[in-house]
Design a protein around this motif. Sequence first.
Motif, PDB file in Angstrom:
ATOM      1  N   GLY A  74       0.860  -1.182   0.000  1.00 26.14           N
ATOM      2  CA  GLY A  74       0.000   0.000   0.000  1.00 26.14           C
ATOM      3  C   GLY A  74       0.891   1.225   0.000  1.00 26.14           C
ATOM      4  O   GLY A  74       2.094   1.116   0.240  1.00 26.14           O
ATOM      5  N   SER A  75       0.298   2.382  -0.295  1.00 24.48           N
ATOM      6  CA  SER A  75       1.122   3.598  -0.302  1.00 24.48           C
ATOM      7  C   SER A  75       0.268   4.801   0.038  1.00 24.48           C
ATOM      8  O   SER A  75      -0.954   4.777  -0.112  1.00 24.48           O
ATOM      9  CB  SER A  75       1.772   3.805  -1.676  1.00 24.48           C
ATOM     10  N   GLY A  76       0.931   5.846   0.486  1.00 25.32           N
ATOM     11  CA  GLY A  76       0.228   7.099   0.746  1.00 25.32           C
ATOM     12  C   GLY A  76       0.301   7.516   2.189  1.00 25.32           C
ATOM     13  O   GLY A  76       1.201   7.120   2.930  1.00 25.32           O
ATOM     14  N   ASN A  77      -0.695   8.305   2.576  1.00 29.85           N
ATOM     15  CA  ASN A  77      -0.726   8.935   3.889  1.00 29.85           C
ATOM     16  C   ASN A  77      -1.359   7.989   4.921  1.00 29.85           C
ATOM     17  O   ASN A  77      -2.529   7.620   4.799  1.00 29.85           O
ATOM     18  CB  ASN A  77      -1.546  10.224   3.766  1.00 29.85           C
ATOM     19  N   LYS A  78      -0.572   7.632   5.928  1.00 25.96           N
ATOM     20  CA  LYS A  78      -1.073   6.670   6.922  1.00 25.96           C
ATOM     21  C   LYS A  78      -2.043   7.312   7.914  1.00 25.96           C
ATOM     22  O   LYS A  78      -2.617   6.628   8.757  1.00 25.96           O
ATOM     23  CB  LYS A  78       0.102   6.026   7.649  1.00 25.96           C
ATOM     24  N   ASN A  79      -2.215   8.641   7.787  1.00 26.90           N
ATOM     25  CA  ASN A  79      -3.241   9.317   8.599  1.00 26.90           C
ATOM     26  C   ASN A  79      -4.358   9.858   7.716  1.00 26.90           C
ATOM     27  O   ASN A  79      -5.032  10.820   8.075  1.00 26.90           O
ATOM     28  CB  ASN A  79      -2.616  10.491   9.370  1.00 26.90           C
ATOM     29  N   ALA A  80      -4.527   9.235   6.562  1.00 27.62           N
ATOM     30  CA  ALA A  80      -5.464   9.781   5.579  1.00 27.62           C
ATOM     31  C   ALA A  80      -6.919   9.669   6.033  1.00 27.62           C
ATOM     32  O   ALA A  80      -7.294   8.722   6.726  1.00 27.62           O
ATOM     33  CB  ALA A  80      -5.296   9.035   4.261  1.00 27.62           C
ATOM     34  N   ASP A  81      -7.716  10.641   5.597  1.00 25.52           N
ATOM     35  CA  ASP A  81      -9.169  10.525   5.762  1.00 25.52           C
ATOM     36  C   ASP A  81      -9.739   9.580   4.709  1.00 25.52           C
ATOM     37  O   ASP A  81     -10.746   8.925   4.939  1.00 25.52           O
ATOM     38  CB  ASP A  81      -9.830  11.898   5.581  1.00 25.52           C
ATOM     39  N   TRP A  82      -9.095   9.557   3.545  1.00 23.13           N
ATOM     40  CA  TRP A  82      -9.596   8.764   2.414  1.00 23.13           C
ATOM     41  C   TRP A  82      -8.753   7.508   2.256  1.00 23.13           C
ATOM     42  O   TRP A  82      -7.537   7.598   2.104  1.00 23.13           O
ATOM     43  CB  TRP A  82      -9.494   9.552   1.107  1.00 23.13           C
ATOM     44  N   MET A  83      -9.429   6.353   2.245  1.00 24.87           N
ATOM     45  CA  MET A  83      -8.717   5.103   1.981  1.00 24.87           C
ATOM     46  C   MET A  83      -9.307   4.486   0.708  1.00 24.87           C
ATOM     47  O   MET A  83     -10.516   4.223   0.648  1.00 24.87           O
ATOM     48  CB  MET A  83      -8.861   4.149   3.168  1.00 24.87           C
ATOM     49  N   LEU A  84      -8.453   4.294  -0.268  1.00 28.00           N
ATOM     50  CA  LEU A  84      -8.877   3.770  -1.566  1.00 28.00           C
ATOM     51  C   LEU A  84      -8.453   2.306  -1.666  1.00 28.00           C
ATOM     52  O   LEU A  84      -7.277   1.986  -1.452  1.00 28.00           O
ATOM     53  CB  LEU A  84      -8.212   4.563  -2.702  1.00 28.00           C
ATOM     54  N   ILE A 154      -6.763  -0.934   7.875  1.00 29.12           N
ATOM     55  CA  ILE A 154      -7.928  -0.081   8.161  1.00 29.12           C
ATOM     56  C   ILE A 154      -7.902   0.372   9.619  1.00 29.12           C
ATOM     57  O   ILE A 154      -8.118   1.537   9.944  1.00 29.12           O
ATOM     58  CB  ILE A 154      -9.244  -0.839   7.840  1.00 29.12           C
ATOM     59  N   GLU A 155      -7.598  -0.580  10.499  1.00 28.48           N
ATOM     60  CA  GLU A 155      -7.564  -0.284  11.940  1.00 28.48           C
ATOM     61  C   GLU A 155      -6.505   0.792  12.257  1.00 28.48           C
ATOM     62  O   GLU A 155      -6.718   1.670  13.089  1.00 28.48           O
ATOM     63  CB  GLU A 155      -7.216  -1.573  12.663  1.00 28.48           C
ATOM     64  N   LEU A 156      -5.370   0.715  11.564  1.00 31.92           N
ATOM     65  CA  LEU A 156      -4.304   1.689  11.813  1.00 31.92           C
ATOM     66  C   LEU A 156      -4.651   3.063  11.231  1.00 31.92           C
ATOM     67  O   LEU A 156      -4.372   4.091  11.846  1.00 31.92           O
ATOM     68  CB  LEU A 156      -2.981   1.192  11.207  1.00 31.92           C
ATOM     69  N   ILE A 157      -5.254   3.078  10.069  1.00 32.96           N
ATOM     70  CA  ILE A 157      -5.554   4.357   9.411  1.00 32.96           C
ATOM     71  C   ILE A 157      -6.802   5.015   9.998  1.00 32.96           C
ATOM     72  O   ILE A 157      -6.845   6.224  10.175  1.00 32.96           O
ATOM     73  CB  ILE A 157      -5.724   4.149   7.884  1.00 32.96           C
ATOM     74  N   GLN A 158      -7.809   4.206  10.262  1.00 33.40           N
ATOM     75  CA  GLN A 158      -9.115   4.718  10.705  1.00 33.40           C
ATOM     76  C   GLN A 158      -9.586   5.844   9.790  1.00 33.40           C
ATOM     77  O   GLN A 158      -9.746   7.000  10.221  1.00 33.40           O
ATOM     78  CB  GLN A 158      -9.039   5.171  12.163  1.00 33.40           C
ATOM     79  N   PRO A 159      -9.799   5.508   8.516  1.00 31.02           N
ATOM     80  CA  PRO A 159     -10.198   6.544   7.559  1.00 31.02           C
ATOM     81  C   PRO A 159     -11.597   7.074   7.860  1.00 31.02           C
ATOM     82  O   PRO A 159     -12.378   6.416   8.560  1.00 31.02           O
ATOM     83  CB  PRO A 159     -10.181   5.797   6.222  1.00 31.02           C
ATOM     84  N   LYS A 160     -11.898   8.230   7.276  1.00 27.30           N
ATOM     85  CA  LYS A 160     -13.252   8.787   7.436  1.00 27.30           C
ATOM     86  C   LYS A 160     -14.159   8.300   6.302  1.00 27.30           C
ATOM     87  O   LYS A 160     -15.371   8.329   6.420  1.00 27.30           O
ATOM     88  CB  LYS A 160     -13.191  10.310   7.421  1.00 27.30           C
ATOM     89  N   ILE A 161     -13.535   7.914   5.188  1.00 35.02           N
ATOM     90  CA  ILE A 161     -14.333   7.430   4.044  1.00 35.02           C
ATOM     91  C   ILE A 161     -13.509   6.417   3.239  1.00 35.02           C
ATOM     92  O   ILE A 161     -12.290   6.562   3.127  1.00 35.02           O
ATOM     93  CB  ILE A 161     -14.797   8.615   3.147  1.00 35.02           C
ATOM     94  N   PHE A 162     -14.207   5.411   2.719  1.00 32.46           N
ATOM     95  CA  PHE A 162     -13.569   4.439   1.825  1.00 32.46           C
ATOM     96  C   PHE A 162     -14.052   4.686   0.401  1.00 32.46           C
ATOM     97  O   PHE A 162     -15.240   4.969   0.197  1.00 32.46           O
ATOM     98  CB  PHE A 162     -14.005   3.006   2.169  1.00 32.46           C
ATOM     99  N   LEU A 163     -13.132   4.533  -0.549  1.00 29.09           N
ATOM    100  CA  LEU A 163     -13.535   4.424  -1.952  1.00 29.09           C
ATOM    101  C   LEU A 163     -13.214   3.018  -2.390  1.00 29.09           C
ATOM    102  O   LEU A 163     -12.046   2.598  -2.318  1.00 29.09           O
ATOM    103  CB  LEU A 163     -12.750   5.390  -2.840  1.00 29.09           C
ATOM    104  N   ALA A 164     -14.217   2.275  -2.801  1.00 28.88           N
ATOM    105  CA  ALA A 164     -13.979   0.945  -3.378  1.00 28.88           C
ATOM    106  C   ALA A 164     -13.771   1.163  -4.864  1.00 28.88           C
ATOM    107  O   ALA A 164     -14.648   1.691  -5.565  1.00 28.88           O
ATOM    108  CB  ALA A 164     -15.169   0.033  -3.121  1.00 28.88           C
ATOM    109  N   ILE A 165     -12.576   0.771  -5.337  1.00 29.66           N
ATOM    110  CA  ILE A 165     -12.220   1.035  -6.737  1.00 29.66           C
ATOM    111  C   ILE A 165     -12.621  -0.170  -7.589  1.00 29.66           C
ATOM    112  O   ILE A 165     -11.912  -1.169  -7.637  1.00 29.66           O
ATOM    113  CB  ILE A 165     -10.692   1.275  -6.890  1.00 29.66           C
ATOM    114  N   GLY A 166     -13.783  -0.051  -8.227  1.00 27.37           N
ATOM    115  CA  GLY A 166     -14.223  -1.091  -9.157  1.00 27.37           C
ATOM    116  C   GLY A 166     -15.085  -2.170  -8.529  1.00 27.37           C
ATOM    117  O   GLY A 166     -15.218  -2.279  -7.307  1.00 27.37           O
TER     118      GLY A 166
END
Length: 230
Positions: A74-84, A154-166
Amino acid sequence: MGIHVWVLRIPALLQQAKAGEKVTDTDGIDPRSNAVTSKESQSEAEKWELLQAEVARCRKCGGLCETRTQTVFGSGNKNADWMLIGEAPGQQEDLQGQPFVGAAGRLLTEMIRAIGLSRDDVYITNILKCRPPGNRDPKADEAANCRNYLNRQIELIQPKIFLAIGRIAAQTLLTTDEPLSKLRGKVHSLNDTPLVVVYHPAYLLRNLADKKKAWLDLQFAMQTYREITN
Ligand code: URA
């Protein structure tokens, strides 16, 4: 002076795991055990490193671990609001060890820009951390084997929103076989967090006519995010 200082050697463990070596602690203590450090006292960074090392040495799917070049964590911001969350690595991802770096990845980057963000603002991962040969669809048992890794991310990031890609990601995350046409345009829920389904960029590359609908999906996701954060 008889004083023992415990130092977690996680970067070294990660290197061992990446090199395919058996991961051991010099003191003979399984690094996954609670003997040295309880889960609660591990820092977030340590938890990430241990999880990534565990994924890197995973051999739960007999076939995939033989054919992969490497795992794609995975990659990106580990404190992200958005998890794709996408489906599984393709050829380029398998070679580079990063999610969504091929042609579909370039379009995903544009889709992220369309919601006013960059790849560094969001966290991107996949249902499967290994490439299925020939980019075939993930099998149910492979998705099940990999699910614990995703759940821990998911538990570590605790995003505010998920985008399911496809479709595949959406159907797997929502445990449904409804078609994408029925899943898009709605706010679903995963772990009590809103989940919005968007077209997969690889599909959009083959079906340019649906780009307009993809833009509507992204606007819908932005509107959902604004509603939950305002
Ligand atoms: N497609 C996916 O679903 N994930 C990737 O990482 C690349 C292509």
